[in-house]
Every structure is written in C-alpha cells, then in structure tokens.
Scaffold this motif. Structure first.
Motif, PDB file in Angstrom:
ATOM      1  N   UNK A  68       0.805  -1.226   0.000  1.00 40.90           N
ATOM      2  CA  UNK A  68       0.000   0.000   0.000  1.00 40.90           C
ATOM      3  C   UNK A  68       0.836   1.273   0.000  1.00 40.90           C
ATOM      4  N   UNK A  69       1.967   1.296   0.728  1.00 41.63           N
ATOM      5  CA  UNK A  69       2.751   2.534   0.744  1.00 41.63           C
ATOM      6  C   UNK A  69       3.396   2.766  -0.622  1.00 41.63           C
ATOM      7  N   UNK A  70       3.735   1.671  -1.349  1.00 44.89           N
ATOM      8  CA  UNK A  70       4.270   1.835  -2.703  1.00 44.89           C
ATOM      9  C   UNK A  70       3.205   2.412  -3.633  1.00 44.89           C
ATOM     10  N   UNK A  71       1.968   1.887  -3.510  1.00 37.69           N
ATOM     11  CA  UNK A  71       0.852   2.411  -4.312  1.00 37.69           C
ATOM     12  C   UNK A  71       0.628   3.886  -3.970  1.00 37.69           C
ATOM     13  N   UNK A  72       0.740   4.205  -2.671  1.00 39.68           N
ATOM     14  CA  UNK A  72       0.576   5.595  -2.225  1.00 39.68           C
ATOM     15  C   UNK A  72       1.575   6.530  -2.880  1.00 39.68           C
ATOM     16  N   UNK A  73       2.839   6.112  -2.995  1.00 39.77           N
ATOM     17  CA  UNK A  73       3.823   7.025  -3.574  1.00 39.77           C
ATOM     18  C   UNK A  73       3.654   7.124  -5.094  1.00 39.77           C
ATOM     19  N   UNK A  74       3.242   6.051  -5.756  1.00 40.51           N
ATOM     20  CA  UNK A  74       2.954   6.152  -7.202  1.00 40.51           C
ATOM     21  C   UNK A  74       1.869   7.201  -7.434  1.00 40.51           C
ATOM     22  N   UNK A  75       0.785   7.088  -6.648  1.00 35.83           N
ATOM     23  CA  UNK A  75      -0.340   8.019  -6.779  1.00 35.83           C
ATOM     24  C   UNK A  75       0.122   9.455  -6.543  1.00 35.83           C
ATOM     25  N   UNK A  76       0.869   9.646  -5.450  1.00 37.29           N
ATOM     26  CA  UNK A  76       1.314  10.989  -5.081  1.00 37.29           C
ATOM     27  C   UNK A  76       2.161  11.604  -6.198  1.00 37.29           C
ATOM     28  N   UNK A 104       5.736  15.922  -1.411  1.00 41.55           N
ATOM     29  CA  UNK A 104       6.211  15.721  -0.038  1.00 41.55           C
ATOM     30  C   UNK A 104       5.584  14.473   0.581  1.00 41.55           C
ATOM     31  N   UNK A 105       4.277  14.312   0.378  1.00 45.24           N
ATOM     32  CA  UNK A 105       3.601  13.122   0.907  1.00 45.24           C
ATOM     33  C   UNK A 105       4.149  11.872   0.217  1.00 45.24           C
ATOM     34  N   UNK A 106       4.414  11.985  -1.090  1.00 44.85           N
ATOM     35  CA  UNK A 106       5.005  10.871  -1.830  1.00 44.85           C
ATOM     36  C   UNK A 106       6.337  10.434  -1.244  1.00 44.85           C
ATOM     37  N   UNK A 107       7.167  11.408  -0.858  1.00 45.17           N
ATOM     38  CA  UNK A 107       8.471  11.082  -0.281  1.00 45.17           C
ATOM     39  C   UNK A 107       8.291  10.319   1.038  1.00 45.17           C
ATOM     40  N   UNK A 108       7.306  10.740   1.850  1.00 43.56           N
ATOM     41  CA  UNK A 108       7.024  10.025   3.103  1.00 43.56           C
ATOM     42  C   UNK A 108       6.673   8.556   2.781  1.00 43.56           C
ATOM     43  N   UNK A 140      16.348   5.574  -6.926  1.00 37.64           N
ATOM     44  CA  UNK A 140      16.414   6.702  -7.853  1.00 37.64           C
ATOM     45  C   UNK A 140      15.185   7.608  -7.683  1.00 37.64           C
ATOM     46  N   UNK A 141      14.021   6.969  -7.564  1.00 36.11           N
ATOM     47  CA  UNK A 141      12.772   7.714  -7.379  1.00 36.11           C
ATOM     48  C   UNK A 141      12.834   8.548  -6.102  1.00 36.11           C
ATOM     49  N   UNK A 142      13.322   7.942  -5.025  1.00 39.42           N
ATOM     50  CA  UNK A 142      13.464   8.630  -3.745  1.00 39.42           C
ATOM     51  C   UNK A 142      14.364   9.861  -3.896  1.00 39.42           C
ATOM     52  N   UNK A 217      -4.477   3.418   2.424  1.00 42.86           N
ATOM     53  CA  UNK A 217      -3.391   4.286   1.955  1.00 42.86           C
ATOM     54  C   UNK A 217      -3.940   5.412   1.083  1.00 42.86           C
ATOM     55  N   UNK A 218      -4.938   5.096   0.242  1.00 44.72           N
ATOM     56  CA  UNK A 218      -5.539   6.129  -0.620  1.00 44.72           C
ATOM     57  C   UNK A 218      -6.280   7.168   0.212  1.00 44.72           C
ATOM     58  N   UNK A 219      -7.037   6.686   1.231  1.00 48.66           N
ATOM     59  CA  UNK A 219      -7.753   7.614   2.102  1.00 48.66           C
ATOM     60  C   UNK A 219      -6.767   8.507   2.852  1.00 48.66           C
TER      61      UNK A 219
END
Lengths: 271, 52, 175
Positions: A68-76, A104-108, A140-142, A217-219
């Motif tokens: 879920x956190x990976x999906x969260x950063x893709x979305x962000x 910023x949220x994506x980095x978290x 690299x993404x980070x 994670x989306x919420x």
C-alpha cells in the motif's frame, strides 16, 4: 454556509479555528481512523500467517504495509506530475501548491516503502539491500523527489520556483513507470506484482488485508493532501503578503527620495 | 554449517514495520496540522481561501 | 530594515532627524545573498545529478541481475572464473560438507552443482528458487558461492505439502 472563521462545527466535527481542517477533511479523518483500526486488526490479528512452500509465516504481514505505501507514492507522484503540467499551462499558485504537497507526501510514502522493504528483504532474501532493478529504480525515485523538494527550498522567487520545480516534477515522473515495470522488464530479485493478474496467488483475509491496506493508503493520501495543500496555499499567501510589504517599502523609499530615484527601484516596483 | 540469518522472532520485524508506519505517518500528520495552525495564525481569515 | 508607511513619506533631512532611507549600506549584502540564492538551485541540481550518476554506476549490470542455471552452463567457457549471480531452484536436500553447504540448482532442466560457504538465509531449503553469487571453479564442474539469497516468489496460497510443479511455475515466470 456561514463564514469560515465562525463555523467550526460541534462535537466530533469541532475544529480548531486556525487549523487546516474543514468539515470534509474531518469526516474523512474519522472514517480513516476507523479504517486504520479495522486494517490493523485484520492485518495483525485476524489474517492467517503465510503457510505456502516458501513460508513467510508472520512476516507476510510486512507486505500489508509495503505494497500500500508503494501504491501511495505512485499516486502521489502521478498527482505531482499532473499538477506540474497544469501549472505550466495555467500558471496559478494552486497547481504549484498541489504539486509540492503531493511530492512531499510521496516522499514520506517512499521512505516507508524502502524501510518496510528492507526489513522484508533482510528476513526473506537474506539481505537488507540489493542493487537489483526494482530496488535501484526505487532508490532513484526517492533521490529525484528529495531533489525536487530541495530545489523548491533553494529558489526564493515564487514564480521561477514554481516553473523550475514543475519541469523537474514532470521529468522525475518518467522514472515512476520504470519502477513499477522493472520487475517485468528485467530480471529482478524482487518478486513481481502479487495482485496484478486476474489470478492472484493470495486469497482469503490475506488478500483482504492487502487490498484494504491500499484503500486505507488512498484515504490517508487524500486526507494528508487536504491538510498539506491548505498549508502550502497559506504559505504562498503569506509569502505573497511578505512580497507586497517589501514592495510597499521600496515604493516608500522611492517616494522619500523625491526626484533622485534610481532606475532600479522603478523596475522592481513595477514587476 | 552456515550461520542462519534472521534468528530474531518474526514478530520483531513485523512490529518494527508497523511501528515505523504509525510513527512516520502519524508524526508527519501531526507536523502538517501544527504547521498549518502556525501559518494560518499569521493570516487574516479572508486570506484562507480554501476554507468552506 | 527601516519600515515606512507608504502614505507618509518622510522628507525631512537627515540632520533634522529624518530617516536615513539610503539602501546603499546593505545593498552589497543583499546582492551577495541574492547571488548565493541564484547559485543554490544549480548546486541542488548538480548534487542531484551526482547522486543519480552514483546510483546508475552502482547498478551497472542490474539489467541482467542474474544468469539462469542453463545460461550459466551454456556460457561456461566465456564466463571462466568470472564473478556473476546464478539463479535456479534448489533440487534435493542440501548437504553439509564442513564449513560449506552442497546443493544443486535447476533451471530449464539444467542442473548446476553449488558449493556455498558463508551465511544462509533462514528460508533456504529444497524447492526454493535462490540467487547465488560467486564463480565457476577451475574445472567448471561446481559453482563456488559465497553469498546466497532467497528469490521469493509472489505466492501466498496455502500448501500442505511440497509442490512437484513448482519448478515449472518458476520457469514460466522467469523467461
């Protein structure tokens, strides 16, 4: 609806007068808290440990955070890219604030993905870190998005900051699909996506924990975005005010100087 | 016989992961809320355009 | 910084108690700060480029992270005793030989004998796909490994016993 300063709700919906919460974000926040409790119960207690051949046992629970956190950063980062493009088109502060908040949220979320993945790697593969395609592209993404945030802090002028970071926000996104498809395009130590196929190799409450984790994670992303965007917008307003104040000072200086106005003051006052 | 890695209980790693998740996300949320209040205090209510 | 209300310009002379509005005193300081700020984004971008470059350098060969057992056998002559990663599914029970562990990995029907010295992941056992880091021995009969990683696949369904078709499954996902 009454004016924003007086309508702060009552009971559970009561909000801090100076806070970034609104009625909508508070309702979402309550739903989110309940969902987190349900998620933790299913992920940590109700769901069975993994008993497949390469048995993960209890360690499978790490995945309910990691995926879920990976999906969260893709979305962000997707939102950052879209908002960056929208900024370059519309040139309004809102799109810039949206891009910055989402990054910023994506980095978290990436930090959490890397941490949980590292713990998983140590226990399952036998290594904390490995330069395989998935892990390398994630690193690299980070770095790219930390660079994006650093660039924003390095540029003082709001307009040039917004423009330059928008360009980086679009360029950095090129890497995001590479991260996702790296496990399919190249040979990787990292496993391929668990629930991408029509026949996922996971079932029962384990599947539910994974899917519900993504919903949570989306919420969480939307809720954090509501608050973070309002903060970014307020900061931009404050910055613009500070700029207005500085301009007023310079104009006053120019007026006080009478006829002997240096030409530079005129240009700066006009811009 | 080679040394076997990951001799600690699996629950230690699970707890570390969930602790990191709650700590990181909770800490970030608290920081955003606190900073939002701080910045808003410096702004007159009519400048908080997002409010509904 | 001197704060002046825009509507009330102070036009008294300096020796009459008027405000000193000359911005020339701090102008060099401000210019220096602006100049430093102009360099800051470039510094950030250069640093970013360096780190990205370092990661790319670190990941050379990540596009071919491992060789499957059948490829390792086919390319044995050109590989010599060069270091590479070998992937295959462990077949048969691993045996202990002093400080080393002896086992076979299989891919696409080709077996490679592995002699591993060093630590083993907890999940290492028969039927599991692994990645071993090391090289062919001089004779080209055994892969000498000193680093062993379990290649976990995305399968979390319950199994009561070992699956005989697991080797085939692994092959279909790694071609």
């Amino acid at each position: 609806m009454t004016s924003p300063s007086t309508d702060t709700g009552a009971g559970l919906l009561r909000r801090h007068p100076d806070g970034t919460a609104s009625r909508g974000s508070r309702i979402l926040g309550i739903v989110l808290l309940v969902s987190v409790a349900v998620f933790l119960y299913v992920a940590l207690i109700a769901s069975e440990p993994d008993k497949s051949l390469d048995a993960q046992g209890q360690l499978v629970r790490i995945m309910y955070i990691h995926v879920p956190s990976a999906i969260g950063c893709y979305t962000a980062f997707f939102v950052t890219a879209v908002a960056s493009a929208m900024y370059l088109w519309k040139r309004t502060t809102g799109w810039d604030a949206l891009a910055a908040s989402s990054a910023e949220i994506g980095v978290i979320f990436v930090i959490l993905t890397l941490m949980s993945g590292s713990i998983w790697g140590h226990t399952t593969w036998g290594t904390w870190w490995e330069w395989d395609p998935r892990l390398t592209s994630t690193a690299l993404m980070f770095v790219l998005y930390v660079g994006y945030l650093a660039l924003r802090r390095a540029i003082l002028d709001p307009t040039s900051r917004a423009k330059q970071s928008a360009i980086l926000g679009i360029i950095a996104f090129i890497n995001v699909p590479i991260v996702h498809y790296s496990v399919d395009w190249w040979r990787s130590l990292h496993q391929t996506a668990t629930v991408a196929s029509l026949d996922p190799q996971i079932d029962g409450l384990r599947l539910f924990a994974l899917m519900f984790g993504m919903v949570v994670a989306m919420m969480l992303y939307v809720w954090l975005m509501m608050h973070r965007f309002r903060l970014a917008f307020a900061e931009a307003a404050l910055e613009a005010k500070g700029l207005d104040l500085a301009l007023a000072e310079r104009r006053a200086e120019a007026r006080a100087d009478g006829g002997a106005v240096p030409p530079s003051v005129h240009t700066e006052g006009a811009s | 016989m080679g040394v076997v890695l990951a001799e600690a209980s699996p629950w230690t790693y699970v707890a570390a992961t969930y602790g990191a998740a709650v700590g990181l996300l909770g800490g970030y949320a608290a920081w955003v809320i606190a900073k939002g209040r701080k910045v808003n205090r410096q702004l007159p209510p009519e400048d908080r355009r997002w409010s509904s | 910084m001197v704060v002046v209300t825009p509507d009330l310009p102070d036009d008294r002379d300096l020796d009459e108690g008027g405000l000193d509005l000359t911005p020339r005193d701090d102008a060099p300081v401000r210019r220096a700060r602006t100049a430093r700020r102009r360099w800051a984004p470039i510094v950030v971008l250069v640093l970013l480029g360096l780190v990205v470059g370092a990661i790319a350098l670190q990941a050379r060969g990540a596009s071919l992270y491992f060789k499957n057992a059948d490829e390792a056998v086919a390319e044995q002559a050109s590989l010599g005793t060069k270091r590479f990663r070998l992937q295959g599914t462990v077949v048969g029970k691993p045996k202990e030989d002093g400080a080393a562990t002896l086992f076979k990995v299989q891919y696409n029907g080709v077996d490679v004998a592995v002699r591993h010295t060093g630590s083993e992941p907890a999940m290492f056992k028969a039927g599991i796909p692994v990645v071993a880091e090391g090289h062919w021995n001089e004779a080209g009969t055994t892969f000498e490994s000193d680093r062993l990683l379990v290649k976990h696949d995305a399968d979390y369904k319950d199994y009561d016993e070992e699956h005989p078709d697991r080797v085939d499954e692994e092959q279909s996902t790694n071609t």
